[in-house]
Every structure is written in C-alpha cells, then in structure tokens.
Design a protein around this motif. Structure first.
Motif, PDB file in Angstrom:
ATOM      1  N   SER A  39       5.743  -1.609   8.825  1.00 42.54           N
ATOM      2  CA  SER A  39       5.433  -2.355   7.600  1.00 42.54           C
ATOM      3  C   SER A  39       4.694  -3.641   7.970  1.00 42.54           C
ATOM      4  N   GLY A  40       4.090  -4.255   6.973  1.00 39.38           N
ATOM      5  CA  GLY A  40       3.411  -5.522   7.216  1.00 39.38           C
ATOM      6  C   GLY A  40       4.371  -6.607   7.668  1.00 39.38           C
ATOM      7  N   ASP A  58      -2.768  -0.359   9.793  1.00 42.14           N
ATOM      8  CA  ASP A  58      -2.976   0.507   8.634  1.00 42.14           C
ATOM      9  C   ASP A  58      -3.146  -0.371   7.394  1.00 42.14           C
ATOM     10  N   ILE A  59      -3.966   0.059   6.468  1.00 36.46           N
ATOM     11  CA  ILE A  59      -4.177  -0.705   5.234  1.00 36.46           C
ATOM     12  C   ILE A  59      -3.016  -0.491   4.271  1.00 36.46           C
ATOM     13  N   ASN A  60      -2.613   0.759   4.076  1.00 37.95           N
ATOM     14  CA  ASN A  60      -1.564   1.080   3.105  1.00 37.95           C
ATOM     15  C   ASN A  60      -0.208   1.107   3.790  1.00 37.95           C
ATOM     16  N   LEU A  61       0.574   0.079   3.519  1.00 35.01           N
ATOM     17  CA  LEU A  61       1.906  -0.043   4.091  1.00 35.01           C
ATOM     18  C   LEU A  61       2.910  -0.303   2.979  1.00 35.01           C
ATOM     19  N   SER A  65       0.762  -5.259   2.117  1.00 32.79           N
ATOM     20  CA  SER A  65      -0.339  -4.420   2.581  1.00 32.79           C
ATOM     21  C   SER A  65      -0.826  -4.855   3.961  1.00 32.79           C
ATOM     22  N   GLY A  66      -1.532  -3.964   4.624  1.00 32.05           N
ATOM     23  CA  GLY A  66      -2.121  -4.301   5.902  1.00 32.05           C
ATOM     24  C   GLY A  66      -3.165  -5.398   5.792  1.00 32.05           C
ATOM     25  N   GLU A  68      -3.073  -8.028   3.638  1.00 36.59           N
ATOM     26  CA  GLU A  68      -2.345  -9.301   3.577  1.00 36.59           C
ATOM     27  C   GLU A  68      -1.684  -9.611   4.909  1.00 36.59           C
ATOM     28  N   SER A  86      -7.416   3.357   8.138  1.00 42.11           N
ATOM     29  CA  SER A  86      -6.906   4.151   7.033  1.00 42.11           C
ATOM     30  C   SER A  86      -7.720   5.429   6.960  1.00 42.11           C
ATOM     31  N   PRO A  94     -10.242  -0.975  -0.189  1.00 39.37           N
ATOM     32  CA  PRO A  94      -9.685  -1.860  -1.226  1.00 39.37           C
ATOM     33  C   PRO A  94     -10.259  -3.275  -1.124  1.00 39.37           C
TER      34      PRO A  94
END
Length: 126
Positions: A39-40, A58-61, A65-66, A68, A86, A94
């Motif tokens: 996770s972030g 990874d962007i989607n966590l 988010s990756g 932030e 990603s 995004p």
C-alpha cells in the motif's frame, strides 16, 4: 552510485506481481530488492526505514494511491528515483501521474532489466 548496490523498494498490492518484479530486479547487476510494500502507506514506512535508491510504484493501491505516495515519498526522500507502474496505456494515466515527481511511467508488461537501467540511468541510480 557506481560500485555500490542499488537498493530497490517494490510497491504493489498484488503479491504475484511483486514476485515478478523481484525476479526482474534480481537480473539487473548490482541491484537488489531491500523491501516490499502492498500500500502507499506501507511504502512510506518502508522508504523511511530502508532509504531505497529506486522505488517501483504501482499507481492503483488500496488507501493512498501510488501517485500521492510518490509525492509524499519524494518530499521526504528527494534523491530517490521513483518509477510509476500500472497496466494503463500512457495516454490513459490518471490525473497527477505526470507531475508527481516520478522519473517515468512503465507499463507492467514492459518491466525488464534493460528498461529499468534505461529509466534510472539519468538519475544516477544505475
């Protein structure tokens, strides 16, 4: 960083991909994975603990988010090289992906030792 080991943090919520990324990093001479996070929030804690030279993010966590997490990580560790990853096509990234401080975006399917060396060479992380 010539002559020293490049320490890498892998951040992805999917254990199978972390395993693949670990194997790819292991093929880059002089690089080693020193930590992983799912996770972030965990990425920030691990980065503060191990001070990696390179972070594969990874962007989607889940949770943060990756994107932030990259901003916050680079505020604390500005010398770190972050590569966002990603499955998005580059044109479908995004908002915020282009200005979060990451040196590049790499599709997960394009993760290779050569790609890692090329992306990080300009930042002295090779």
């Amino acid at each position: 960083m010539s002559g020293s080991v490049v320490e890498v943090l892998i951040v992805d919520d999917q254990r199978p991909f972390r395993s693949v990324a670990r194997a790819v990093v292991g093929l880059v001479g002089g690089w080693r994975v020193t930590a992983e996070a799912a996770s972030g929030e965990d990425a920030l804690a691990e980065a503060a603990r191990v001070h990696p030279a390179v972070v594969l993010m990874d962007i989607n966590l889940p949770g943060m988010s990756g994107i932030e997490a990259t901003r916050l990580l680079l505020d604390a560790e500005p010398a770190t090289t972050v590569v966002l990853m990603s499955t998005y096509a580059p044109d479908d990234l995004p908002a915020g992906a282009g200005d979060c401080g990451a040196v590049a975006y790499l599709r997960k399917e394009d993760l290779t030792p050569a790609a890692l060396r090329a992306l990080c060479a300009s930042r002295g992380a090779s």
